[in-house]
Every structure is written in C-alpha cells, then in structure tokens.
Design a protein around this motif. Structure first.
Motif, mmCIF file in Angstrom:
data_model
loop_
_atom_site.group_PDB
_atom_site.id
_atom_site.type_symbol
_atom_site.label_atom_id
_atom_site.label_comp_id
_atom_site.label_asym_id
_atom_site.label_seq_id
_atom_site.Cartn_x
_atom_site.Cartn_y
_atom_site.Cartn_z
ATOM 1 N N ASP A 350 36.533 93.508 67.971
ATOM 2 C CA ASP A 350 35.587 93.278 66.875
ATOM 3 C C ASP A 350 35.129 91.818 66.810
ATOM 4 O O ASP A 350 34.869 91.288 65.738
ATOM 5 C CB ASP A 350 36.223 93.703 65.539
ATOM 6 N N GLY A 351 35.048 91.195 67.974
ATOM 7 C CA GLY A 351 34.524 89.833 68.005
ATOM 8 C C GLY A 351 35.474 88.798 67.434
ATOM 9 O O GLY A 351 35.032 87.773 66.922
ATOM 10 N N GLY A 352 36.776 89.055 67.506
ATOM 11 C CA GLY A 352 37.756 88.044 67.115
ATOM 12 C C GLY A 352 38.212 88.128 65.674
ATOM 13 O O GLY A 352 38.908 87.232 65.200
ATOM 14 N N VAL A 353 37.843 89.200 64.961
ATOM 15 C CA VAL A 353 38.363 89.362 63.595
ATOM 16 C C VAL A 353 39.840 89.744 63.666
ATOM 17 O O VAL A 353 40.699 89.114 63.052
ATOM 18 C CB VAL A 353 37.558 90.429 62.819
ATOM 19 N N ASN A 354 40.134 90.762 64.443
ATOM 20 C CA ASN A 354 41.520 91.213 64.629
ATOM 21 C C ASN A 354 41.865 91.237 66.112
ATOM 22 O O ASN A 354 40.999 91.490 66.958
ATOM 23 C CB ASN A 354 41.689 92.626 64.049
ATOM 24 N N LEU A 384 32.665 94.438 70.125
ATOM 25 C CA LEU A 384 32.646 93.134 70.787
ATOM 26 C C LEU A 384 34.042 92.915 71.371
ATOM 27 O O LEU A 384 34.987 92.627 70.640
ATOM 28 C CB LEU A 384 32.288 92.023 69.794
ATOM 29 N N LEU A 434 29.376 84.234 70.735
ATOM 30 C CA LEU A 434 29.392 84.355 69.277
ATOM 31 C C LEU A 434 29.224 82.989 68.636
ATOM 32 O O LEU A 434 29.675 81.972 69.180
ATOM 33 C CB LEU A 434 30.702 85.002 68.816
ATOM 34 N N MET B 189 46.085 86.658 64.341
ATOM 35 C CA MET B 189 46.035 88.056 64.787
ATOM 36 C C MET B 189 45.167 88.956 63.903
ATOM 37 O O MET B 189 44.591 89.917 64.387
ATOM 38 C CB MET B 189 47.452 88.651 64.844
ATOM 39 N N ASN B 190 45.137 88.711 62.592
ATOM 40 C CA ASN B 190 44.433 89.635 61.696
ATOM 41 C C ASN B 190 43.509 88.897 60.732
ATOM 42 O O ASN B 190 43.857 87.830 60.234
ATOM 43 C CB ASN B 190 45.438 90.457 60.881
ATOM 44 N N ALA B 191 42.360 89.498 60.501
ATOM 45 C CA ALA B 191 41.366 88.936 59.578
ATOM 46 C C ALA B 191 41.153 87.445 59.860
ATOM 47 O O ALA B 191 41.167 86.617 58.965
ATOM 48 C CB ALA B 191 41.802 89.168 58.127
ATOM 49 N N CYS B 192 40.984 87.118 61.128
ATOM 50 C CA CYS B 192 40.907 85.714 61.553
ATOM 51 C C CYS B 192 39.579 85.086 61.132
ATOM 52 O O CYS B 192 39.511 83.889 60.860
ATOM 53 C CB CYS B 192 41.072 85.616 63.059
ATOM 54 N N VAL B 193 38.532 85.862 61.165
ATOM 55 C CA VAL B 193 37.246 85.414 60.631
ATOM 56 C C VAL B 193 36.696 86.539 59.759
ATOM 57 O O VAL B 193 37.116 87.696 59.892
ATOM 58 C CB VAL B 193 36.225 85.075 61.758
ATOM 59 N N VAL B 198 30.612 87.400 61.870
ATOM 60 C CA VAL B 198 30.569 87.552 63.334
ATOM 61 C C VAL B 198 29.119 87.799 63.743
ATOM 62 O O VAL B 198 28.507 88.784 63.328
ATOM 63 C CB VAL B 198 31.470 88.717 63.806
ATOM 64 N N ARG B 199 28.587 86.863 64.496
ATOM 65 C CA ARG B 199 27.164 86.919 64.839
ATOM 66 C C ARG B 199 26.986 86.533 66.307
ATOM 67 O O ARG B 199 27.607 85.580 66.775
ATOM 68 C CB ARG B 199 26.407 85.933 63.936
ATOM 69 N N ILE B 200 26.154 87.288 66.996
ATOM 70 C CA ILE B 200 25.859 86.954 68.388
ATOM 71 C C ILE B 200 24.848 85.813 68.400
ATOM 72 O O ILE B 200 23.765 85.933 67.835
ATOM 73 C CB ILE B 200 25.318 88.188 69.135
ATOM 74 N N SER B 201 25.239 84.689 69.023
ATOM 75 C CA SER B 201 24.337 83.532 69.050
ATOM 76 C C SER B 201 23.536 83.484 70.340
ATOM 77 O O SER B 201 22.537 82.788 70.441
ATOM 78 C CB SER B 201 25.142 82.241 68.899
#
Lengths: 435, 223
Positions: A350-354, A384, A434, B189-193, B198-201
């Motif tokens: 998921d693009g670095g969320v988890n 992602l 990203l 590990m979790n809920a890091c951002v 989260v956006r594709i640049s």
C-alpha cells in the motif's frame, strides 16, 4: 476459458516467436510456478476433459530426443530466447563504453548465469590470450613479481559468492521514474561464485613495505581501467579470481583474471587485471575524479564512495511480469548490502503505509544477493508494491525522497532507494515514485 | 605408545604453527612466478598520480602542437573546440554549473587535478587506439585542452613540472571520505504514513524511454 498454451504445435511455435503475446508467455511461466497457488486462490478455468486425462502425451513424449553432446556446451531452451542482457542505446555514446542489464525479471535464484551477468566496459571487451596474460605486482613491495596464469592457479584457492553492482544502477531514476522495467531500473547487479586466490596471499608473497597504504589496480583493456583501493580493504577480503560459477571467467567479466572487491561498487572490481602497484597515496585517476564521484546540491562532490549500501527490489510482480487476475501470488525479490548480510526485508502493498516481514531464503551470505518471498492474495484492486531491506549493520534502505533530501538528484550514483511498483486493476505493473 | 603420542602431538602442532607463521611473514614463500626486473617494471609502470604528478615521464608539449594533434585524433568525437559530438563527453564548458539543474561536468568545471588528464589521455585515448600516442603528444594535448578551458595561457608548455602546478577550478570541492550512511530511517511497520497522503509523484508510464528494440519486452509497454 484460457487456451492451453501447451495444446498444439501451432501455439508452441507462436510462443517461440519474438512477438509472442506477453500474457500467454507470462501465463506459461506463472502456470509452472504457481499451479497450486492459483488453484487455491481463484476458480480454476474449465479445462478440456481430453487434456485432463492422463497420459497427456505431447509429440516429445512419443519420439526420441537428441543425444548427449548434441550440444557439447549446453545452452538454454530455444523458448527462453528472450532471457538476455539488454542495453539502452540512447544512454551512452557507443556500445564499447557502455552497460548492459541483467534480466532480473526472468531469474529465479541468487546466482546469475554467466551469460546473463551484467556488463560494464570502458573500452569494449578485449579477447585475451591467457598464455600471454601476466599480472605484475610492484611498487612499495619487497619482491616485485610477474605472475603468469599458471603461477596464479598454483596458489591456494578460495571460492566465495558475492554480488557486483554498478553504482549507476538505478541512476536513471534519480530525477524521476524513467524506465518502465525491472531489467533497466535494477539490472546492473549480478551475483556469482568466484574462485581464485586471496589478494592478501599475493601481497604476502611480494611483501608489503610498511609505507604502503594504497593499491592501484589496473586492467589490460584498452581503457587500462584503473582505480585506487585502500590497502586495508585489499588485505581484508579482496579476491583475484579466474573462475565464475565454476568455469573460467567469461571474456566480458574479465577473462582470464579479475579483481573482486566484495560489497564495493562494480568499477573497482577491475576486469582483465594485469597490474597491482602499492603506494603511499591514492592516484585520483579519471575514473575516481571525473567519474564515480557524487555531485551534491551544494556543488561539492563526494569521492571514494566505494560501499554499496543496502538495496532490495521486488522482482515479481514487475513491469515485465504483470499479474494474471486476482488470486494468491508469491511476491519475490532480491536484497543485498555491502555491509555484510541482509538481516530483514519488509514488503508493503500500500505504498509504505503498512509493512510485512518477508521470508529470507537460505543461503543468506555476506555481500551476496539474498532471495525473499511473501505470499500475497491480490484482490484485484490497485496496489503499490515495495520492499525495504535492513542489513546487519542496522542500515535501513531509504526512500527516494529521503535520498534526494540529502543528495539532490545530480549525484548519478548510489541510488539504493526503495522501488515502488504500481499494480493496476488489470494486473499491469508500472515503475512509480511516491511523493 | 600412548605416552609417545602425547609428546608428539604438541610437537607437531608447534612445528606446523611455526611453518604457517613463516609462510605468512616471508615474501617469496610460495616461490611462484618470476621477480619482475627493473626493465620489466619500467615497461608496465604507466600510472601518473593526480595530486602531485608522480609518474609523469620526461617530455613536453605546447598548446599549438596540441591543437594539431587534437584535430587529427580527438575532434571527431569531442568536437573541434571540445564541445562534444553526440553523447561523447564535452571537454569544455559548464564552469559555475555544478549547482544547476543540469550541471556540466568537464575538465574546466569539474576535474580536480591536471596530471589526471595526462594520465587518462595516455592510458585510454584515442578510444580506437589507446596508449599509442607519444609522451610529447599527450603533453601537447593536455596543454591544448587546459588552454581551451582557460586554465593556462596560450604559451603554456606542459611537462612533468608544470602540470602539477596548474590550479584546477574544482580542486577544493571534493570530500575524499565517505560520509554515508547519510540517511537514518526507523523501520516502521504499521500506519507509517497517512494512507490519504500516499501520492504518486512520478511514473514511467507513457514516458517512452524504455527501449522498444530489444525483443519481447516491447509488448510490455503501457497499455
């Protein structure tokens, strides 16, 4: 219903052609590897009952095959013809001073087959007569030596598995995601079992004078490619090798003799090695001043940045190997670090969320490619996919944003950032960055 | 029997240890190969050190002579005035560009040491016939390229004494000790951002840069 790719000769010859449809090709490979997983994860396609019933003999099962030494030096199956090194014609002025990329998307282990090991030449590939090749070791030594290949083969031998990576691997993605390909974005890394003699053994044989602090290593190619190395590294783990994966070095890898500098950038692993000179200072050759230095945003440059920092990449899925519908997959990838061993690899969908920790596959060797996998049930929604390595020094692979914050985007070399693959709902995969 | 073995084993161990110590310390203990003669070394010893010019041979060359050699040996790839043909390297220009969006790294803007230029031309150029020029011609070419970059006056004569004294513009802007690691991340590990952030640049999709001429990969292009 999917056509069975093995059903008829017509389909088979179609597959062998250079323009064979990708979906079918990848289905073939995936099918072989993931039959069980797919059956678990999605409804199996209805099969033709005639094809289901054993024995399902194909023509090759009802005829006699080729005899031994039909191919005295073996080669891959004809249908693997697309598994080749490739170059980017617009990248360099000529093919003689250029690079080719290893097809990581088609490789399954930590060892790169010799014909697929990436290439970097500075003046083309010389074809050397080993009977005429010699290694001179001189400078600040007690007893300068001239060694033939026969002499070198007599020294105690050692085999080690190590990766070699060009520091420009990923350089095209410093500014932005440019190459929609695993091969072109990460293919300047390869790994082999190298056999030769420890450089320390050769240096003990010539006797190092106490003023010596540096070694100049030089190739016999037209570039007379040369670099300076600190003596400590030479005495630590450098190898002077004549063999690669059990056979003589390939000409494009330095036949008959090359240096292997474990964990350090590719260009110091001098190919076609002909001379080692010890001195008290570095040489500052063109290849360590004008090139292979890292330009920072403030206009200063870093020199002698030899170490390959920890890096990882997901090799499946990737732009060349899209997903084939929702279901259970095995995410696969490679990780490596010049610091020693890979300690852990995490994967995010998921693009670095988890993140989830992947399984590392043995052997996990120092300064070698390490394989990781993680099962993934893809629900068919956009994803992602990225991997992040942590090495035994505790170093964590950074994002491209973190690297740019430190180094801007003009430094060309040492882009070891996390690679993100965008998976679209149709299974296609794209190289993205990203924010 | 028992007692003699008890005595012998330590003795053997001591002898072996002594032998291996001698092997590690003494040059020539394997005795393979031939000691390189001074004449052989002289024939192989081509390197020149950038910082102090150690290794520069006798000989000399002028800017004018360099212009002639350059026209014949170098201009086809590097351009008449060092501007570079195609993707072959530019030899001049880019002064003051190192902080720009598109910096130009040339002898004039980037190279820290003049003797390195002599060494590189001598060992690697011209590309199709490397290490075939005379020492005088390499000195002349070095003088000419330095002159194109306004680093030396037109009457400059390059030799083993003058080259190490040439002050290169970027000489003091290199850091020769590696400052890495320069990023320190904690492996969250979790809920890091925030998922919404989260956006594709940047995407390679549709950029048309991936080679299309090298086989089946062609069909992997964006749909």
């Amino acid at each position: 219903m999917r056509p069975d790719p093995l059903r008829s000769k017509a389909v088979l010859s179609d597959l062998a052609g250079p323009d064979a449809p990708v979906a079918r090709r990848s289905f073939l490979r995936l099918g072989a590897a993931l039959t069980g997983s797919l059956a678990l994860g999605s409804k199996p396609a209805m099969a033709d009952p005639a094809q289901e019933s054993p024995p399902a003999d194909a023509p090759w099962s009802q005829s006699i095959g080729a005899g031994v030494v039909d191919r005295p030096y073996g080669r891959p199956a004809d249908t693997e013809a697309s598994v080749i090194r490739r170059n980017v014609p617009w990248l360099t002025a000529s093919a003689e001073s250029s690079v080719s990329f290893s097809p990581l998307q088609d490789l399954h282990g930590i060892i790169t087959p010799n014909g697929l090991f990436f290439e970097r030449h500075h003046a083309g590939r010389p074809d050397i007569d080993p009977a005429q090749h010699k290694l001179m070791i001189h400078g600040l030594v007690e007893r300068p030596l001239l060694l033939t290949m026969k002499d070198i083969l007599r020294f105690p031998s050692i085999s080690r598995i190590h990766f070699i990576e060009c520091p420009a691997n990923g350089g095209m993605n410093w500014r932005a995601a440019q190459m929609n390909s695993l091969q072109f974005s990460h293919g300047m890394v390869s790994c082999a079992e190298w056999t030769g003699v420890r450089l320390s053994t050769l240096l003990e044989e010539v006797g190092v004078k106490k003023e010596a602090k540096w070694a100049m290593v030089e190739g016999a190619d037209g570039a007379h490619m040369n670099r300076s190395l600190p003596l400590d590294k030479c005495l630590d783990d450098c190898l002077v090798v004549y063999a690669q994966n059990g056979e003589a070095l390939r000409p494009e890898q330095g036949y008959p003799l090359r240096l292997v500098v474990p964990g350090w950038e590719g260009n110091v692993n001098i190919k076609w090695l002909r001379r080692i000179k010890l001195g008290d200072k570095p040489w500052h050759s063109r290849e360590e001043t004008s090139k292979y230095t890292d330009l920072m945003p403030d206009g200063t440059s870093r020199g002698f940045t030899w170490l390959i920092d920890a890096k990882s990449v997901v090799t499946f899925p990737c732009p060349e190997k899209p997903l084939d519908g929702p279901g259970l997959y095995e995410i696969r990838g490679l990780a490596w670090t010049g610091n020693g061993k890979v300690r852990r690899v995490d994967v995010s969908m998921d693009g670095g969320v988890n993140w989830q920790t992947a399984r590392l596959h043995e052997p996990v060797l120092s300064k070698a490619l390490t394989k990781f996998t993680l099962p993934w049930r893809w629900d068919g929604r956009p994803a992602l996919v990225a991997s992040r390595v942590i090495d035994e020094a505790g170093y964590v692979q950074p994002t491209i944003a973190e690297l740019r914050k430190q180094r801007g985007s003009n430094s060309v070399y040492h882009n070891n950032s996390i690679q993100t693959w965008q998976v679209k709902s149709d299974g296609s995969v794209f190289n993205v960055q990203l924010a | 029997m028992y007692s003699s073995r008890k005595i012998c084993l330590p003795l053997v161990a001591i002898l072996l240890a002594a032998a291996s110590l001698a092997g590690a310390a003494e040059p020539g203990s394997f005795g393979y190969g031939r000691v390189a003669s001074p004449a052989q070394i002289a024939g192989w010893d081509i390197d020149v050190r950038g910082e102090d010019g150690a290794g520069l041979p006798p000989g000399k060359g002028t800017v004018d002579r360099g212009a002639d050699v350059y026209a014949e040996q170098c201009a086809a790839c590097h351009g008449t005035f060092g501007e570079g043909e195609g993707r072959f390297p530019k030899l001049v220009g880019g002064v003051g560009s190192l902080r720009d969006e598109r910096p130009e790294l040339t002898v004039g803007s980037y190279w820290p040491f003049a003797p390195t230029l002599w060494d590189y031309i001598n060992r690697a150029m011209p590309m199709a016939a490397p290490h075939t020029l005379s020492a005088d011609d390499v000195y002349a070419l070095t003088a000419y390229i330095l002159s194109l970059n306004d680093l030396v006056p037109h009457d400059f004569v390059a030799d083993r004494n003058s080259l190490p004294k040439v002050k290169m513009r970027n000489r003091d802007n290199f850091i020769w000790t590696d400052p890495r690691p320069d990023t320190i991340a904690k492996p969250c590990m979790n809920a890091c951002v925030n998922a919404a952030d989260v956006r594709i640049s940047s995407t390679a999709e549709g950029r048309d840069l991936t080679p299309r001429t090298t086989g089946p990969l062609d069909t992997m292009q964006p749909k």
